[in-house]
Motif scaffolding. Structure first.
Motif, PDB file in Angstrom:
ATOM      1  N   LEU A  75       0.863  -1.182   0.000  1.00 46.38           N
ATOM      2  CA  LEU A  75       0.000   0.000   0.000  1.00 46.38           C
ATOM      3  C   LEU A  75       0.899   1.231   0.000  1.00 46.38           C
ATOM      4  CD1 LEU A  75      -2.913   1.061   0.071  1.00 46.38           C
ATOM      5  CD2 LEU A  75      -2.742   1.117   2.577  1.00 46.38           C
ATOM      6  N   LEU A  76       0.923   1.947  -1.120  1.00 54.89           N
ATOM      7  CA  LEU A  76       1.708   3.169  -1.241  1.00 54.89           C
ATOM      8  C   LEU A  76       0.876   4.345  -0.745  1.00 54.89           C
ATOM      9  CD1 LEU A  76       3.217   2.736  -4.844  1.00 54.89           C
ATOM     10  CD2 LEU A  76       4.163   1.956  -2.654  1.00 54.89           C
ATOM     11  N   ASP A  77       1.443   5.123   0.151  1.00 54.66           N
ATOM     12  CA  ASP A  77       0.782   6.327   0.663  1.00 54.66           C
ATOM     13  C   ASP A  77       1.557   7.532   0.158  1.00 54.66           C
ATOM     14  OD1 ASP A  77      -0.463   8.349   2.095  1.00 54.66           O
ATOM     15  OD2 ASP A  77       0.635   7.924   3.953  1.00 54.66           O
ATOM     16  N   PHE A  78       1.045   8.170  -0.898  1.00 52.45           N
ATOM     17  CA  PHE A  78       1.665   9.385  -1.419  1.00 52.45           C
ATOM     18  C   PHE A  78       1.263  10.543  -0.506  1.00 52.45           C
ATOM     19  CE2 PHE A  78       1.949   6.658  -5.074  1.00 52.45           C
ATOM     20  CZ  PHE A  78       3.100   7.077  -5.743  1.00 52.45           C
ATOM     21  N   PHE A  79       2.258  11.139   0.149  1.00 53.13           N
ATOM     22  CA  PHE A  79       1.948  12.191   1.119  1.00 53.13           C
ATOM     23  C   PHE A  79       3.018  13.270   1.088  1.00 53.13           C
ATOM     24  CE2 PHE A  79       5.092   9.884   3.446  1.00 53.13           C
ATOM     25  CZ  PHE A  79       5.508  10.622   4.540  1.00 53.13           C
ATOM     26  N   THR A  80       2.698  14.383   1.719  1.00 51.58           N
ATOM     27  CA  THR A  80       3.656  15.452   1.978  1.00 51.58           C
ATOM     28  C   THR A  80       3.422  15.873   3.419  1.00 51.58           C
ATOM     29  OG1 THR A  80       4.490  17.612   1.237  1.00 51.58           O
ATOM     30  CG2 THR A  80       2.113  17.248   1.051  1.00 51.58           C
ATOM     31  N   TYR A  81       4.467  16.002   4.208  1.00 51.10           N
ATOM     32  CA  TYR A  81       4.250  16.042   5.659  1.00 51.10           C
ATOM     33  C   TYR A  81       3.598  17.316   6.164  1.00 51.10           C
ATOM     34  CZ  TYR A  81       8.779  18.572   6.555  1.00 51.10           C
ATOM     35  OH  TYR A  81       9.822  19.465   6.602  1.00 51.10           O
ATOM     36  N   CYS A  82       3.515  18.349   5.317  1.00 46.59           N
ATOM     37  CA  CYS A  82       2.836  19.576   5.740  1.00 46.59           C
ATOM     38  C   CYS A  82       1.318  19.423   5.749  1.00 46.59           C
ATOM     39  CB  CYS A  82       3.201  20.722   4.802  1.00 46.59           C
ATOM     40  SG  CYS A  82       2.553  20.507   3.108  1.00 46.59           S
ATOM     41  N   CYS A  83       0.802  18.432   5.029  1.00 47.57           N
ATOM     42  CA  CYS A  83      -0.619  18.370   4.664  1.00 47.57           C
ATOM     43  C   CYS A  83      -1.471  17.786   5.789  1.00 47.57           C
ATOM     44  CB  CYS A  83      -0.753  17.540   3.395  1.00 47.57           C
ATOM     45  SG  CYS A  83      -2.431  17.110   2.947  1.00 47.57           S
ATOM     46  N   ILE A  84      -2.483  18.529   6.217  1.00 47.43           N
ATOM     47  CA  ILE A  84      -3.344  18.075   7.301  1.00 47.43           C
ATOM     48  C   ILE A  84      -4.146  16.847   6.890  1.00 47.43           C
ATOM     49  CG2 ILE A  84      -5.302  19.573   6.697  1.00 47.43           C
ATOM     50  CD1 ILE A  84      -4.057  18.776  10.259  1.00 47.43           C
ATOM     51  N   ASN A  85      -4.543  16.761   5.609  1.00 43.37           N
ATOM     52  CA  ASN A  85      -5.292  15.592   5.148  1.00 43.37           C
ATOM     53  C   ASN A  85      -4.425  14.338   5.190  1.00 43.37           C
ATOM     54  OD1 ASN A  85      -5.963  18.143   3.242  1.00 43.37           O
ATOM     55  ND2 ASN A  85      -7.843  17.125   3.889  1.00 43.37           N
ATOM     56  N   CYS A  86      -3.142  14.498   4.888  1.00 42.78           N
ATOM     57  CA  CYS A  86      -2.205  13.370   4.987  1.00 42.78           C
ATOM     58  C   CYS A  86      -2.050  12.922   6.436  1.00 42.78           C
ATOM     59  CB  CYS A  86      -0.841  13.764   4.422  1.00 42.78           C
ATOM     60  SG  CYS A  86      -0.872  14.219   2.668  1.00 42.78           S
ATOM     61  N   MET A  87      -2.036  13.879   7.358  1.00 45.12           N
ATOM     62  CA  MET A  87      -1.957  13.532   8.773  1.00 45.12           C
ATOM     63  C   MET A  87      -3.199  12.761   9.222  1.00 45.12           C
ATOM     64  SD  MET A  87      -0.539  17.110  10.384  1.00 45.12           S
ATOM     65  CE  MET A  87       0.404  18.230   9.344  1.00 45.12           C
ATOM     66  N   HIS A  88      -4.349  13.133   8.665  1.00 51.74           N
ATOM     67  CA  HIS A  88      -5.609  12.526   9.103  1.00 51.74           C
ATOM     68  C   HIS A  88      -5.672  11.027   8.834  1.00 51.74           C
ATOM     69  CE1 HIS A  88      -8.023  16.567   9.046  1.00 51.74           C
ATOM     70  NE2 HIS A  88      -7.331  16.391  10.156  1.00 51.74           N
ATOM     71  N   ILE A  89      -5.002  10.534   7.777  1.00 51.56           N
ATOM     72  CA  ILE A  89      -5.137   9.108   7.455  1.00 51.56           C
ATOM     73  C   ILE A  89      -4.100   8.255   8.171  1.00 51.56           C
ATOM     74  CG2 ILE A  89      -6.071   9.726   5.192  1.00 51.56           C
ATOM     75  CD1 ILE A  89      -3.504   8.583   3.951  1.00 51.56           C
ATOM     76  N   PRO A  91      -3.546   7.558  11.426  1.00 48.17           N
ATOM     77  CA  PRO A  91      -4.048   6.595  12.425  1.00 48.17           C
ATOM     78  C   PRO A  91      -4.673   5.356  11.789  1.00 48.17           C
ATOM     79  CG  PRO A  91      -4.642   8.831  13.058  1.00 48.17           C
ATOM     80  CD  PRO A  91      -4.100   8.909  11.660  1.00 48.17           C
ATOM     81  N   ALA A  92      -5.397   5.525  10.683  1.00 50.51           N
ATOM     82  CA  ALA A  92      -6.018   4.370  10.023  1.00 50.51           C
ATOM     83  C   ALA A  92      -4.955   3.451   9.436  1.00 50.51           C
ATOM     84  CB  ALA A  92      -6.978   4.844   8.929  1.00 50.51           C
ATOM     85  N   VAL A 175     -10.483   6.409   3.328  1.00 45.86           N
ATOM     86  CA  VAL A 175      -9.386   5.621   3.891  1.00 45.86           C
ATOM     87  C   VAL A 175      -9.896   4.414   4.680  1.00 45.86           C
ATOM     88  CG1 VAL A 175      -9.192   7.065   5.975  1.00 45.86           C
ATOM     89  CG2 VAL A 175      -7.222   5.728   5.182  1.00 45.86           C
ATOM     90  N   ASP A 176     -10.991   4.556   5.404  1.00 49.02           N
ATOM     91  CA  ASP A 176     -11.515   3.418   6.181  1.00 49.02           C
ATOM     92  C   ASP A 176     -11.971   2.287   5.261  1.00 49.02           C
ATOM     93  OD1 ASP A 176     -11.005   4.648   8.602  1.00 49.02           O
ATOM     94  OD2 ASP A 176     -12.985   5.572   8.707  1.00 49.02           O
ATOM     95  N   LYS A 177     -12.591   2.637   4.134  1.00 48.55           N
ATOM     96  CA  LYS A 177     -13.018   1.618   3.180  1.00 48.55           C
ATOM     97  C   LYS A 177     -11.814   0.960   2.518  1.00 48.55           C
ATOM     98  CE  LYS A 177     -17.545   3.639   2.110  1.00 48.55           C
ATOM     99  NZ  LYS A 177     -18.383   4.259   1.059  1.00 48.55           N
ATOM    100  N   VAL A 178     -10.783   1.755   2.226  1.00 43.54           N
ATOM    101  CA  VAL A 178      -9.571   1.183   1.639  1.00 43.54           C
ATOM    102  C   VAL A 178      -8.956   0.167   2.599  1.00 43.54           C
ATOM    103  CG1 VAL A 178      -7.206   1.677   0.910  1.00 43.54           C
ATOM    104  CG2 VAL A 178      -9.073   3.159   0.161  1.00 43.54           C
ATOM    105  N   CYS A 179      -8.869   0.528   3.863  1.00 44.85           N
ATOM    106  CA  CYS A 179      -8.280  -0.389   4.849  1.00 44.85           C
ATOM    107  C   CYS A 179      -9.106  -1.666   4.969  1.00 44.85           C
ATOM    108  CB  CYS A 179      -8.150   0.311   6.201  1.00 44.85           C
ATOM    109  SG  CYS A 179      -6.901   1.636   6.209  1.00 44.85           S
ATOM    110  N   LYS A 180     -10.415  -1.533   4.938  1.00 43.19           N
ATOM    111  CA  LYS A 180     -11.278  -2.720   4.990  1.00 43.19           C
ATOM    112  C   LYS A 180     -11.079  -3.576   3.748  1.00 43.19           C
ATOM    113  CE  LYS A 180     -16.093  -4.155   5.674  1.00 43.19           C
ATOM    114  NZ  LYS A 180     -15.667  -5.272   6.542  1.00 43.19           N
TER     115      LYS A 180
END
Length: 667
Positions: A75-89, A91-92, A175-180
């Motif tokens: 599972l590749l997580d494309f993120f940038t560490y400044c992004c609040i939306n990236c932070m939100h996922i 925990p999942a 993200v919750d559906k992806v994890c499921k």
């Protein structure tokens, strides 16, 4: 959700991926295994692009999708560490790794938005700060981003054990559906023939906390607040999930919350109001308060779960909110037709500014009267879109991850709007939104950043997180990703860099001690608080925070009215034991003036001190007292006391005639 406008993969797969998730999981959460099998057979045909050679890795040796990861789900997580939306996922994803310990490898692909985020050391700090334990690759040249035609952060890409792309999910909402989906795939079609893969933590050095390496008591401090009534500093010790209170020499006096209360998760903005410490409990999506004397934690607003409401209107603990990052108090009593105390909240998670009624609040503007009962929480400004849109109608304006607030006490609340790289303002009582400095003219352009002095939008900042206001209505900005402090004239909008201040690393919080002309800086990646002194040189030093049993008693603050004919101030020290004549009791005096900071030491030979008050705005007295009791036992005690010299307009000042004294009780 940040984005770059590109096309490609997403023309063929994402729409199917989203409809697949919608088809698979209805309201009851049940899954159709036949649909999953059909999708794996008919749609997982695209071969995943390999990781680029030579890229830097964090938490891992170099990995290969078609090499040492073959046979696993990836599972590749494309993120940038400044992004609040990236932070939100995060925990999942962390929970997913716990639920599927075998056969799955989550890999963070860090494709940094800002130039500062392309530096591997800064990524390592972010990985440590966010407690990410899976492998992360530094995609600083956008090789992976371009190969997969990613268009926004965050994006999740699922690869099956054969190296084929199964799913691409854009944004945080699914993200919750992806994890499921991942867990169901692993159950229905478990990975086989896994290639041996040594434990990542056994073959490489995992990211360690920089705080541990520096022997710092603090760990990634996010915000700082100077409390004038007690002459103490409150620090959001974000990485340690706590708030510490220190005296002006850095000795920890208290830690919040207490061990018996609810705990914090990555606290940020904080302040003191009427004997209560208010704190943004950011990762718990709530604002809380703790009584200074007892330390028990109460919820002010937020349910503890991330919310998506863009309007509000409920009582605090019933109102869901999202990633509050900073707070500020505004008294509305000086505005015509308005009254009450308002807690202003930088709601980074929904890109808005919210309010909480500390008392009953009335706001009157443009002939409209709005009333909010004590305890209500509601949106003040911002429509929830992530953009840089200013507007005299606050609900039509847009913010981009507001992260710092400061009220000038008169007309404006200044906002460090991080993702637009701007400093903006709310004009009271209309809450009209205006630009002060930074950013661009296109509201949709969140890439107009840099490091450039200038005026208004000609000046360029890079992801500012903190802001404060000096006594002359000058705004000081923590230009976080430029590792600098910048000064903005609130009147002319001209920005210039405090070039004398060096060595900062992503400073995030600022607080101003008006009397001493001192600014406290949360120097986040250096795990320290810097002390800047407001003179021509802006000289700086570290606040050496020490965690040991309290041995210096903080005796509080005295306010003295400035009088032109008063050249000295008499201080009476009251203590019950006798001075020890064989030891040298003394008072170290720090005198704050417009010219800077001066220090001297005077002996304590009796209980009276005569100190020069000429041109001083404040005095700090660090008293070392050697005494003996009647039974012959001898003691050494230390005390810290602040004397502020105030103007006649300051209601806290007490009137002292020249022949009267300031009493400092050391009992």
């Amino acid at each position: 959700m940040g984005s770059l406008d590109k096309g490609g993969y997403h023309d063929t797969l994402p729409s199917k991926s989203k409809s697949l998730l919608q088809t698979l999981y209805g309201e009851d959460g049940s899954v159709d295994e036949a649909v999953i099998t059909c999708h794996m057979t008919n749609h997982a045909t695209m071969t995943a692009v390999e990781f680029p050679e030579g890229a830097a890795w964090v938490n891992s040796q170099p990995l290969a999708i078609h090499g040492n990861l073959k046979g696993r789900y990836i599972l590749l997580d494309f993120f940038t560490y400044c992004c609040i939306n990236c932070m939100h996922i995060l925990p999942a994803l962390h929970q997913l790794e716990q639920d599927v310990p075998e056969g799955l490898c989550v890999v963070g692909v860090h494709s940094g938005k800002f130039s500062n985020e392309k530096n591997s050391d800064n990524i390592m700090n972010a990985v440590s700060r966010y407690k990410i334990t899976h492998p992360v690759i530094n995609d600083q040249n956008y090789d992976m981003w371009n190969s997969y035609n990613i268009i926004c952060w965050p994006t999740l890409v699922l690869i099956n054990p054969s190296g084929k792309i199964v799913l691409i999910s854009i944004g945080e909402s699914d993200v919750d559906k992806v994890c499921k989906f991942v867990k169901d795939l692993v159950r229905i079609s478990p990975p086989t023939e896994l290639l041996p893969l040594s434990s990542l933590q056994d073959t490489v050095t995992m990211v360690t906390d920089g705080a541990e390496k520096s022997d710092s008591v603090l760990k990634y401090p996010g915000k700082v607040y100077y409390h004038p009534d007690s002459n103490t500093i409150f620090i959001s010790d974000t990485g340690n999930n706590r708030v510490v209170q220190t005296n002006s020499v850095g000795e920890i006096l208290n830690k919040y919350p207490g061990p018996e209360s609810l705990q914090l998760d990555s606290p940020q903005g904080l302040l003191v109001y009427k004997g209560w410490l208010y704190v943004c409990d950011t990762n718990n999506h709530r604002v809380v308060r703790m009584e200074l004397e007892r330390g028990g934690l109460e919820v002010v607003c937020g349910t503890g779960c991330q919310g998506h409401d863009l309007e509000g209107g409920k009582l605090g603990p019933e109102q869901e909110i999202s990633s509050p990052w900073d707070i500020e108090i505004v008294s509305l009593n000086s505005y015509p037709g308005c009254h009450g105390d308002l807690l202003v909240i930088a709601m980074a998670g929904t890109h808005q500014i919210w309010g909480f009624a500390l008392t009953d609040v009335v706001i009157t503007f443009r002939g409209q009267k709005m009333e909010h009962e004590e305890g209500k929480t509601w949106r003040l400004a911002g429509n929830g879109e992530e953009a840089n849109k200013n507007n005299s109608y606050p609900h039509k304006a847009s913010f981009a991850q507001p992260s710092g607030l400061r009220y000038d006490g008169c007309k404006y609340v200044y906002i460090a709007d991080s993702e637009s790289s701007t400093v903006r303002s709310l004009e009271l009582p209309s809450f009209a939104v205006k630009n002060l400095a930074g950013g661009g003219l296109d509201p949709s352009d969140l890439f107009s950043y840099g490091d450039l002095d200038g005026k208004g939008t000609a000046a360029k900042l890079q992801h500012p997180i903190g802001v404060t206001v000096l006594s002359n209505q000058t705004v000081l900005v923590a230009d976080s990703y430029n590792h600098k402090i910048k000064v903005v004239s609130a009147k002319s909008r001209v920005v210039f860099t405090c070039s004398q201040i060096a060595g900062l690393s992503e400073p995030s919080g600022l607080s101003y001690d008006k009397q001493a002309g001192t600014v406290y800086v949360a120097d986040t990646n250096n795990h320290t608080v810097r002390v800047l002194r407001e003179n021509e040189g802006w000289d700086s030093s570290n606040l050496s925070v020490v965690d040991r049993a309290r041995h210096t008693r903080n005796t509080g603050v005295s306010w003295v009215l400035k009088q032109a004919d008063t050249k000295t101030v008499t201080i009476s020290l009251t203590f019950s034991r006798k001075l020890n004549s064989s030891a040298s009791s003394n008072t170290k005096i720090t005198r704050y003036t417009q010219q800077g900071r001066e220090e001297e030491e005077v002996p304590v030979s009796d209980n009276v001190l005569e100190l020069s008050s000429l041109n001083s705005s404040a005095l700090d007295l660090f008293i070392t007292l050697f005494t003996c009791s009647e039974d012959g036992a001898c003691y050494m005690d230390k005390y810290l006391h602040r004397i502020n010299f105030a103007e006649e307009t300051d209601s806290r000042a007490q009137v002292f005639k020249p022949e009267e004294t300031v009493v400092v009780n050391l009992n």
